[in-house]
Write an enzyme that holds these catalytic residues in place. Structure first.
Site, mmCIF file in Angstrom:
data_model
loop_
_atom_site.group_PDB
_atom_site.id
_atom_site.type_symbol
_atom_site.label_atom_id
_atom_site.label_comp_id
_atom_site.label_asym_id
_atom_site.label_seq_id
_atom_site.Cartn_x
_atom_site.Cartn_y
_atom_site.Cartn_z
ATOM 1 N N CYS A 1 -10.561 -5.545 -3.722
ATOM 2 C CA CYS A 1 -11.405 -6.456 -3.011
ATOM 3 C C CYS A 1 -12.873 -5.963 -2.482
ATOM 4 O O CYS A 1 -12.881 -4.727 -2.574
ATOM 5 C CB CYS A 1 -10.730 -6.440 -1.485
ATOM 6 S SG CYS A 1 -9.134 -7.126 -1.608
ATOM 7 N N ARG B 1 -8.046 -1.479 -7.077
ATOM 8 C CA ARG B 1 -8.383 -0.336 -6.457
ATOM 9 C C ARG B 1 -7.424 0.856 -6.389
ATOM 10 O O ARG B 1 -7.439 1.943 -6.615
ATOM 11 C CB ARG B 1 -8.804 -0.598 -4.906
ATOM 12 C CG ARG B 1 -9.190 0.559 -4.025
ATOM 13 C CD ARG B 1 -10.538 0.969 -4.443
ATOM 14 N NE ARG B 1 -10.971 2.091 -3.728
ATOM 15 C CZ ARG B 1 -12.107 2.794 -3.746
ATOM 16 N NH1 ARG B 1 -12.813 2.427 -4.611
ATOM 17 N NH2 ARG B 1 -12.335 3.740 -2.867
ATOM 18 N N PRO C 1 -16.890 4.128 -2.247
ATOM 19 C CA PRO C 1 -17.228 5.130 -2.808
ATOM 20 C C PRO C 1 -15.690 6.254 -2.958
ATOM 21 O O PRO C 1 -14.932 5.764 -2.173
ATOM 22 C CB PRO C 1 -18.256 6.041 -1.804
ATOM 23 C CG PRO C 1 -17.895 5.344 -0.353
ATOM 24 C CD PRO C 1 -17.474 3.816 -0.673
ATOM 25 N N ILE C 2 -15.693 7.019 -3.566
ATOM 26 C CA ILE C 2 -14.706 8.213 -3.788
ATOM 27 C C ILE C 2 -15.184 9.578 -3.620
ATOM 28 O O ILE C 2 -14.311 10.265 -4.258
ATOM 29 C CB ILE C 2 -14.055 7.870 -5.279
ATOM 30 C CG1 ILE C 2 -14.911 7.954 -6.555
ATOM 31 C CG2 ILE C 2 -13.146 6.314 -5.509
ATOM 32 C CD1 ILE C 2 -13.999 8.318 -7.630
ATOM 33 N N ASP C 3 -16.342 9.510 -2.886
ATOM 34 C CA ASP C 3 -16.880 11.072 -2.894
ATOM 35 C C ASP C 3 -15.616 12.100 -2.258
ATOM 36 O O ASP C 3 -15.578 13.158 -2.513
ATOM 37 C CB ASP C 3 -17.976 11.102 -1.985
ATOM 38 C CG ASP C 3 -17.801 10.399 -0.686
ATOM 39 O OD1 ASP C 3 -17.489 9.057 -0.352
ATOM 40 O OD2 ASP C 3 -17.940 10.987 0.313
ATOM 41 N N GLN C 4 -15.065 11.338 -1.287
ATOM 42 C CA GLN C 4 -14.036 12.374 -0.799
ATOM 43 C C GLN C 4 -12.742 12.838 -1.560
ATOM 44 O O GLN C 4 -12.086 13.810 -1.329
ATOM 45 C CB GLN C 4 -13.394 11.723 0.613
ATOM 46 C CG GLN C 4 -14.304 11.584 1.611
ATOM 47 C CD GLN C 4 -15.136 12.741 1.919
ATOM 48 O OE1 GLN C 4 -14.473 13.922 2.519
ATOM 49 N NE2 GLN C 4 -16.279 12.591 2.086
ATOM 50 N N ASP D 1 -6.825 -4.283 7.826
ATOM 51 C CA ASP D 1 -6.204 -5.388 6.897
ATOM 52 C C ASP D 1 -5.819 -6.392 7.536
ATOM 53 O O ASP D 1 -5.192 -7.346 7.176
ATOM 54 C CB ASP D 1 -5.228 -4.572 5.945
ATOM 55 C CG ASP D 1 -5.789 -3.839 4.918
ATOM 56 O OD1 ASP D 1 -7.038 -3.961 4.730
ATOM 57 O OD2 ASP D 1 -4.948 -2.774 4.411
ATOM 58 N N ASN E 1 0.946 -1.131 0.084
ATOM 59 C CA ASN E 1 0.133 -0.229 0.253
ATOM 60 C C ASN E 1 0.837 1.179 0.092
ATOM 61 O O ASN E 1 0.282 2.447 0.024
ATOM 62 C CB ASN E 1 -0.893 -0.037 1.009
ATOM 63 C CG ASN E 1 -2.103 -1.082 1.042
ATOM 64 O OD1 ASN E 1 -2.184 -1.684 -0.328
ATOM 65 N ND2 ASN E 1 -2.972 -1.517 1.701
HETATM 66 N N1 EPU Z 1 -14.496 6.068 2.047
HETATM 67 C C1 EPU Z 1 -15.706 7.045 1.669
HETATM 68 N N2 EPU Z 1 -15.579 7.732 0.622
HETATM 69 C C2 EPU Z 1 -14.267 7.959 -0.174
HETATM 70 C C3 EPU Z 1 -13.246 7.023 0.375
HETATM 71 C C4 EPU Z 1 -13.543 6.125 1.422
HETATM 72 O O1 EPU Z 1 -16.649 6.940 2.280
HETATM 73 O O2 EPU Z 1 -14.212 8.818 -0.742
HETATM 74 C C5 EPU Z 1 -14.804 5.160 3.206
HETATM 75 C C6 EPU Z 1 -14.744 3.783 2.574
HETATM 76 O O3 EPU Z 1 -16.103 3.195 1.946
HETATM 77 C C7 EPU Z 1 -14.325 2.874 3.838
HETATM 78 C C8 EPU Z 1 -13.588 3.900 4.439
HETATM 79 O O4 EPU Z 1 -13.786 5.346 4.142
HETATM 80 O O5 EPU Z 1 -15.466 2.767 4.843
HETATM 81 C C9 EPU Z 1 -11.888 3.723 4.521
HETATM 82 O O6 EPU Z 1 -11.581 3.695 3.253
HETATM 83 P P1 EPU Z 1 -10.309 4.171 2.550
HETATM 84 O O7 EPU Z 1 -10.362 5.149 1.512
HETATM 85 O O8 EPU Z 1 -9.210 4.450 3.778
HETATM 86 O O9 EPU Z 1 -9.638 2.723 1.872
HETATM 87 P P2 EPU Z 1 -8.937 2.563 0.420
HETATM 88 O O10 EPU Z 1 -8.035 3.814 0.168
HETATM 89 O O11 EPU Z 1 -9.756 2.151 -0.610
HETATM 90 C C10 EPU Z 1 -6.798 1.377 1.373
HETATM 91 C C11 EPU Z 1 -6.144 -0.001 1.365
HETATM 92 C C12 EPU Z 1 -7.008 -1.007 1.921
HETATM 93 C C13 EPU Z 1 -7.359 -0.489 3.259
HETATM 94 C C14 EPU Z 1 -7.821 0.802 3.485
HETATM 95 C C15 EPU Z 1 -8.000 1.003 5.011
HETATM 96 C C16 EPU Z 1 -4.713 0.404 -0.709
HETATM 97 C C17 EPU Z 1 -4.445 0.107 -2.170
HETATM 98 N N3 EPU Z 1 -5.918 -0.068 -0.045
HETATM 99 O O12 EPU Z 1 -8.032 1.250 0.704
HETATM 100 O O13 EPU Z 1 -6.179 -2.017 1.700
HETATM 101 O O14 EPU Z 1 -8.314 -1.779 3.870
HETATM 102 O O15 EPU Z 1 -7.053 1.589 2.817
HETATM 103 O O16 EPU Z 1 -6.963 0.750 5.560
HETATM 104 O O17 EPU Z 1 -4.197 1.131 -0.035
HETATM 105 C C18 EPU Z 1 -5.888 -4.347 1.553
HETATM 106 O O18 EPU Z 1 -4.532 -3.979 1.451
HETATM 107 O O19 EPU Z 1 -6.153 -5.655 1.695
HETATM 108 C C19 EPU Z 1 -6.805 -3.424 1.458
HETATM 109 C C20 EPU Z 1 -7.685 -3.638 1.088
#
Ligand code: EPU
Length: 417
Positions: A116, A92, A122-125, A304, A23
């Site tokens: 996964c 992702r 979502p990507i609203d943020q 994770d 990551n």
């Molecule tokens: N979320 C929103 N809006 C957004 C972005 C996120 O509501 O715009 C929510 C998500 O739905 C979730 C929470 O915020 O409920 C956290 O999501 P985050 O954005 O932090 O996750 P991510 O960036 O999509 C990364 C890792 C994941 C890990 C999460 C949390 C990468 C490529 N992926 O995902 O890693 O679970 O952060 O730490 O860095 C893994 O390695 O197995 C894995 C899934």
């Protein structure tokens, strides 16, 4: 197709080397786009998500040379809006192309990304941040498109702590005019690693690792040589496997501070954990105690490690609770673990594990990366034979997992069928 076959209930003993962090590698490799130059990235894990990232960058025009864990990448000839949908949609981490393309070219077009499946992702943020910098963003026909005349530094307060949004908006704001202040950001070590990499290329980013990051826009970046931090989740997975199967394992090439929440939980369970400068020793001889765990953004207990924790607690005497507070649906693997006789109930966002019963290896399907890791832990510690299919999900994020466990004395192998 391949499967992992394990004959379990054998203690693990020896030393294992931890690879670079998935990551951190993904945002840093995508971040090389901003340099329009040659970068040498070291300690890159040999995993499928890195293969895919490099393939996407090559398709966009990058020149890539890879020698095991060292990747040399020249992004000077990259063009925006050219990443193939069928590749980006599998991972992702390809969301980071939006921030990187927008930052360098003021325009981006990237297919909606996969990865996964834990419910809605979502990507609203991310979009909130891009818009605040002055971009127009639209989601149309399976693509996210963003463009801006100018990107101008601003303040962004994230409504939730998101790793992806933090990474993406950092990437988009490196060249923004003036200063960008990001508040309520993720504090994960991989965020710090990305900021360190970009700073080594000439960016001006301060505060990574705290909840406020300030980015002073610079005109240009240059290439650099940079080594990725060790993977805390890979390390945690080996720590839990050693605890579940028993034995004594030295886990090398780690930053023990990153593992605090994981070590603390093992100690609470009665497992011996010793921190050295860049290694951790985990030793388990007697019974383990049941505990309660709740996932949180860093420095909390990582989501994770949640599936691996559930698997481990099946071997601790008594009732434990594991609460998932980051993802909406990350218990899909429980049904598979139950095939071993594991007694796990799900109540909303919590798994209740009635541990300490006899478990027998079983055929399981890896439903996602960390779920697969949990099944490997279960297979190593349960009696008898476990067979895990769909192991590409595991190989997305674990570098040579079978070879590494074999070196610790596990009876584990990869078999084609
Ligand atoms: N979320 C929103 N809006 C957004 C972005 C996120 O509501 O715009 C929510 C998500 O739905 C979730 C929470 O915020 O409920 C956290 O999501 P985050 O954005 O932090 O996750 P991510 O960036 O999509 C990364 C890792 C994941 C890990 C999460 C949390 C990468 C490529 N992926 O995902 O890693 O679970 O952060 O730490 O860095 C893994 O390695 O197995 C894995 C899934």
């Amino acid at each position: 197709m391949d499967k992992i076959v394990i004959n379990g209930a054998k203690p693990l003993n020896g030393t294992v080397e931890i690879s670079g962090a998935k990551n951190a590698a993904l945002p840093i490799l995508m971040g090389t786009i901003l340099t329009a130059d040659n970068c040498v990235i070291e300690n890159v894990p040999e995993i499928l998500d890195v293969d895919l990232t490099l393939e996407i960058l090559e398709k966009m025009g990058a020149k890539v040379r890879r020698d095991h864990t060292t990747v040399e990448i020249d992004t000077s000839d990259i063009l925006p809006c050219r990443s193939p949908y069928e590749l980006v949609s599998r991972m992702r981490g390809s969301t980071y192309l939006i921030g990187a393309e927008l930052g360098r070219f003021k325009k981006a077009k990237v297919g909606m990304t996969g990865g996964c499946n834990f419910g809605i992702r979502p990507i609203d943020q991310h979009v909130k941040g891009f818009k605040a910098l002055g971009a127009e963003v639209a989601t149309l026909g399976g693509f996210v498109e963003a463009k801006a005349e100018r990107l101008v530094g601003t303040e962004v307060y994230f409504d939730i702590v998101s790793v992806g949004a933090t990474v993406n908006v950092i990437l988009a704001s490196v060249f923004a005019e003036g200063t960008t202040v990001l508040e309520n950001v993720a504090r994960e070590p991989h965020i710090v690693d990305l900021a360190n990499f970009l700073n080594a290329c000439g960016a001006n980013i301060i505060g990574a690792g705290t909840d406020t990051i300030k980015i002073k826009g610079v005109e240009k970046l240059h290439g650099c040589t940079y080594a990725i931090i060790p993977d805390m989740i890979e390390a945690g997975t080996f720590m839990f496997a050693a605890a579940a199967a028993g034995g004594e394992v030295k886990i090398n090439n780690v930053i023990p501070k990153h593992l605090d929440s994981i070590s603390a939980k093992l100690s609470e369970m009665g497992v011996y954990v010793e921190e050295l400068d860049d290694a951790i020793i985990v030793k388990r001889e007697g019974d383990m105690k049941s505990i309660n765990v709740k996932t949180r953004p860093y420095p909390g207990f990582p989501t994770d490690m949640q599936p691996q924790m559930t698997a481990l607690l099946c071997f601790a005497k008594g009732d434990s609770k594991v609460t998932e507070a980051v993802w909406e649906n990350r218990f899909r693997y429980v049904e598979e673990l139950r095939k071993t006789g594991a007694n796990i109930d799900i109540a909303g966002d919590t798994a209740i594990i009635h541990g300490g019963t006899e478990l027998v290896g079983a055929p399981m399907r890896s439903v996602d990366l960390r779920a697969g890791a949990a099944m490997v832990i279960m297979g190593l510690a349960a009696n008898g034979r476990t067979e895990i299919v769909d192991i590409h999900t595991i190989e997305r994020g674990y570098d040579n997992i079978v070879k590494k466990f074999r070196s610790l004395g596990a009876d584990i192998r990869k078999v084609s069928f």
